[in-house]
Design a protein around this motif. Sequence first.
Motif, PDB file in Angstrom:
ATOM      1  N   VAL A   3     -23.733  -2.024   4.964  1.00 45.88           N
ATOM      2  CA  VAL A   3     -22.491  -2.011   4.189  1.00 45.88           C
ATOM      3  C   VAL A   3     -22.702  -1.153   2.948  1.00 45.88           C
ATOM      4  O   VAL A   3     -23.672  -1.325   2.215  1.00 45.88           O
ATOM      5  N   GLY A   8     -17.514  -2.749  -1.653  1.00 44.37           N
ATOM      6  CA  GLY A   8     -17.444  -4.120  -2.145  1.00 44.37           C
ATOM      7  C   GLY A   8     -16.058  -4.543  -2.590  1.00 44.37           C
ATOM      8  O   GLY A   8     -15.560  -5.613  -2.199  1.00 44.37           O
ATOM      9  N   ILE A  11     -13.622  -4.653   0.473  1.00 43.26           N
ATOM     10  CA  ILE A  11     -13.912  -5.801   1.336  1.00 43.26           C
ATOM     11  C   ILE A  11     -13.397  -7.079   0.696  1.00 43.26           C
ATOM     12  O   ILE A  11     -12.793  -7.923   1.358  1.00 43.26           O
ATOM     13  N   GLN A  12     -13.618  -7.242  -0.603  1.00 36.98           N
ATOM     14  CA  GLN A  12     -13.116  -8.435  -1.298  1.00 36.98           C
ATOM     15  C   GLN A  12     -11.592  -8.489  -1.249  1.00 36.98           C
ATOM     16  O   GLN A  12     -11.003  -9.553  -1.048  1.00 36.98           O
ATOM     17  N   ARG A  15     -10.572  -9.652   2.144  1.00 39.00           N
ATOM     18  CA  ARG A  15     -10.799 -11.103   2.257  1.00 39.00           C
ATOM     19  C   ARG A  15      -9.668 -11.898   1.596  1.00 39.00           C
ATOM     20  O   ARG A  15      -9.241 -12.918   2.117  1.00 39.00           O
ATOM     21  N   ASP A  30     -19.150  -8.888   6.167  1.00 38.10           N
ATOM     22  CA  ASP A  30     -18.818  -7.666   5.430  1.00 38.10           C
ATOM     23  C   ASP A  30     -18.913  -6.456   6.358  1.00 38.10           C
ATOM     24  O   ASP A  30     -18.100  -5.540   6.284  1.00 38.10           O
ATOM     25  N   GLN A  34     -15.989  -3.715   7.163  1.00 36.23           N
ATOM     26  CA  GLN A  34     -16.213  -2.293   6.910  1.00 36.23           C
ATOM     27  C   GLN A  34     -16.026  -1.473   8.183  1.00 36.23           C
ATOM     28  O   GLN A  34     -15.382  -0.425   8.169  1.00 36.23           O
TER      29      GLN A  34
END
Length: 72
Positions: A3, A8, A11-12, A15, A30, A34
Motif C-alpha cells: 500500500v 492513506g 483509503i480512510q 472507509r 487497505d 487500493q
Amino acid sequence: MAVRPTMGYIIQFVRELLNDTNPATYKFSDQQIQDRLDRARLDLYRSPLKAADQMNSAGSIEWHDFWMSLSR
C-alpha cells in the motif's frame, strides 16, 4: 504491491463512505481498497494544463488555478 503511503487519506475516506471505520472489524484490507481504486484510475501524461486568470486588488492578472481538459 504494498500500500502506497500517499493512499492513506483516500483509503480512510473510502472507509468512511463504507461505514467501515472500526479496525477490529474491517471488511476490506487497505490493499483491497487500493487495488480496487487502482483499477478505476485514469493516468494522464503530457496533457496541457489550462490556466484560469484571476484579478488581484492591484488590477494585475494572476494565474493560480490549473486544471486538465479531457476534451480535445
